[in-house]
Design an enzyme around this catalytic site. Sequence first.
Site, PDB file in Angstrom:
ATOM      1  N   GLU A 215     -15.175  -0.073   6.089  1.00 48.68           N
ATOM      2  CA  GLU A 215     -16.183  -0.934   5.382  1.00 48.68           C
ATOM      3  C   GLU A 215     -16.548  -2.242   6.215  1.00 48.68           C
ATOM      4  OE1 GLU A 215     -14.513  -0.343   1.671  1.00 48.68           O
ATOM      5  OE2 GLU A 215     -16.500   0.356   1.000  1.00 48.68           O
TER       6      GLU A 215
ATOM      7  N   GLU B 101     -10.228   6.562  -0.024  1.00 48.41           N
ATOM      8  CA  GLU B 101     -10.332   5.937  -1.354  1.00 48.41           C
ATOM      9  C   GLU B 101      -9.988   6.904  -2.436  1.00 48.41           C
ATOM     10  OE1 GLU B 101     -12.310   4.991   0.743  1.00 48.41           O
ATOM     11  OE2 GLU B 101     -12.478   2.554   0.725  1.00 48.41           O
TER      12      GLU B 101
HETATM   13  N1  COA Z   1      -2.446  -2.118   0.790  1.00 45.16           N
HETATM   14  C1  COA Z   1      -1.442  -2.554   0.778  1.00 45.16           C
HETATM   15  N2  COA Z   1      -0.400  -2.357   1.751  1.00 45.16           N
HETATM   16  C2  COA Z   1      -0.673  -1.798   2.813  1.00 45.16           C
HETATM   17  C3  COA Z   1      -1.666  -1.018   2.947  1.00 45.16           C
HETATM   18  C4  COA Z   1      -2.872  -1.312   1.931  1.00 45.16           C
HETATM   19  N3  COA Z   1      -3.860  -0.942   2.008  1.00 45.16           N
HETATM   20  N4  COA Z   1      -1.774  -0.480   4.092  1.00 45.16           N
HETATM   21  C5  COA Z   1      -0.464  -0.560   4.675  1.00 45.16           C
HETATM   22  N5  COA Z   1      -0.076  -1.344   3.954  1.00 45.16           N
HETATM   23  C6  COA Z   1       1.506  -2.092   4.165  1.00 45.16           C
HETATM   24  C7  COA Z   1       2.580  -0.824   3.797  1.00 45.16           C
HETATM   25  O1  COA Z   1       2.830  -0.757   2.269  1.00 45.16           O
HETATM   26  C8  COA Z   1       3.820  -1.410   4.517  1.00 45.16           C
HETATM   27  O2  COA Z   1       4.157  -2.491   3.963  1.00 45.16           O
HETATM   28  P1  COA Z   1       6.086  -2.532   3.738  1.00 45.16           P
HETATM   29  O3  COA Z   1       6.482  -2.341   4.973  1.00 45.16           O
HETATM   30  O4  COA Z   1       6.145  -3.793   3.083  1.00 45.16           O
HETATM   31  O5  COA Z   1       6.330  -1.287   3.056  1.00 45.16           O
HETATM   32  C9  COA Z   1       2.978  -2.042   5.768  1.00 45.16           C
HETATM   33  O6  COA Z   1       1.735  -2.039   5.593  1.00 45.16           O
HETATM   34  C10 COA Z   1       2.832  -0.909   7.261  1.00 45.16           C
HETATM   35  O7  COA Z   1       2.323   0.406   6.567  1.00 45.16           O
HETATM   36  P2  COA Z   1       3.135   1.743   6.689  1.00 45.16           P
HETATM   37  O8  COA Z   1       2.451   2.570   5.736  1.00 45.16           O
HETATM   38  O9  COA Z   1       4.696   1.532   6.819  1.00 45.16           O
HETATM   39  O10 COA Z   1       2.865   2.042   8.275  1.00 45.16           O
HETATM   40  P3  COA Z   1       2.600   3.616   8.627  1.00 45.16           P
HETATM   41  O11 COA Z   1       2.357   3.607  10.138  1.00 45.16           O
HETATM   42  O12 COA Z   1       3.623   4.462   8.210  1.00 45.16           O
HETATM   43  O13 COA Z   1       1.049   4.002   8.016  1.00 45.16           O
HETATM   44  C11 COA Z   1      -0.981   3.894   7.344  1.00 45.16           C
HETATM   45  C12 COA Z   1       0.144   3.338   8.361  1.00 45.16           C
HETATM   46  C13 COA Z   1      -2.433   2.858   7.723  1.00 45.16           C
HETATM   47  C14 COA Z   1      -1.410   5.297   7.445  1.00 45.16           C
HETATM   48  C15 COA Z   1      -0.595   3.728   5.812  1.00 45.16           C
HETATM   49  O14 COA Z   1      -0.375   2.403   5.651  1.00 45.16           O
HETATM   50  C16 COA Z   1      -1.604   3.898   4.834  1.00 45.16           C
HETATM   51  O15 COA Z   1      -2.160   5.037   4.543  1.00 45.16           O
HETATM   52  N6  COA Z   1      -2.133   2.867   4.288  1.00 45.16           N
HETATM   53  C17 COA Z   1      -3.256   2.823   3.279  1.00 45.16           C
HETATM   54  C18 COA Z   1      -4.576   3.200   3.727  1.00 45.16           C
HETATM   55  C19 COA Z   1      -5.363   3.300   2.424  1.00 45.16           C
HETATM   56  O16 COA Z   1      -5.555   3.842   1.520  1.00 45.16           O
HETATM   57  N7  COA Z   1      -6.505   2.331   2.444  1.00 45.16           N
HETATM   58  C20 COA Z   1      -7.318   2.178   1.527  1.00 45.16           C
HETATM   59  C21 COA Z   1      -7.120   1.258   0.371  1.00 45.16           C
HETATM   60  S1  COA Z   1      -8.496   1.386  -0.982  1.00 45.16           S
END
Ligand code: COA
Length: 260
Positions: free
Chosen positions: A114, A134
């Site tokens: 976004e 989402e």
């Molecule tokens: N909100 C809060 N924290 C987030 C985040 C988010 N949207 N996206 C990533 N993080 C944090 C993770 O919790 C992690 O924190 P930690 O090390 O304290 O546990 C850190 O960022 C690294 O992310 P991680 O998930 O370990 O990396 P990954 O390479 O395994 O996965 C993603 C990457 C982007 C696929 C995964 O982080 C993810 O699915 N994030 C959420 C995406 C999402 O749903 N966004 C829309 C929100 S409305």
Amino acid sequence: MGYQTLLVENRNRIAFVTINRPDKLNALNAQAKAELKAAFEGIRDDSEIDVVVLTGAGEKGFVAGTDIKELTQLDEQSGKSFSEGGQAVFNTIENLGKPVIAAVNGYALGGGTELALACHIRIASENAKFGQPEVNLGIIPGYGGTQRLARLVGKGRALEMILSGDQIDAQEALRIGLVNKVVPLPDLLKTAEALATKIISKGQIAVKLALQSVNATHELSLAAGQSLEAELFGRCCKSEDFKEGTTAFLEKRKPVFKNK
Ligand code: COA
């Protein structure tokens, strides 16, 4: 001004804004959103800046969405306000009055896609990933995504992304028109900077009025949009830049624009 979640560097009339929470893949918490709004309002009012390049810190994330921790307590009323607050930040970017180039350097999920959509031009690195996940959290995109994504790539493709929650890679984003260009990650910022520099070399009156006219396509009918276009075209014609641009062409030399 010092920020905790952003880096802002001004160089050669370009503001480089970097969202700087790399350990959280630059997820947007309340502070990051407030700082983004303040930074962009400052840039809007700064006569030394003509173009903005927006990116994320690190090599893995542009913005991995809104900070999911901050979603958990929302109810109907606070959820609506939360969405409106994020929309206001992103509207500040879209309506900045100066071109904003998103340099998408990794995950751009949820609020990350976004945010890129609120920018005017999107350049992605080869490792960039886009998505509106989402629905996996039981919500819909709330920072303008349902509106801007559908307008940019069409309703069918927008709905496929929003209803499936699937991620797409940079090449697919290029194919569907979600991004303008895909480059290797090491070339991302210099590609964005080169484009910014090219835009700055043009007459800034024409650049700003072109941006205003194209931005208005969201709001206006074709007839009203053309009426605005004609008015802004007329405004260009009273500028010194217009005289310089046309004279320079006829004299077979490069124009020297004074942005007047
Ligand atoms: N909100 C809060 N924290 C987030 C985040 C988010 N949207 N996206 C990533 N993080 C944090 C993770 O919790 C992690 O924190 P930690 O090390 O304290 O546990 C850190 O960022 C690294 O992310 P991680 O998930 O370990 O990396 P990954 O390479 O395994 O996965 C993603 C990457 C982007 C696929 C995964 O982080 C993810 O699915 N994030 C959420 C995406 C999402 O749903 N966004 C829309 C929100 S409305």
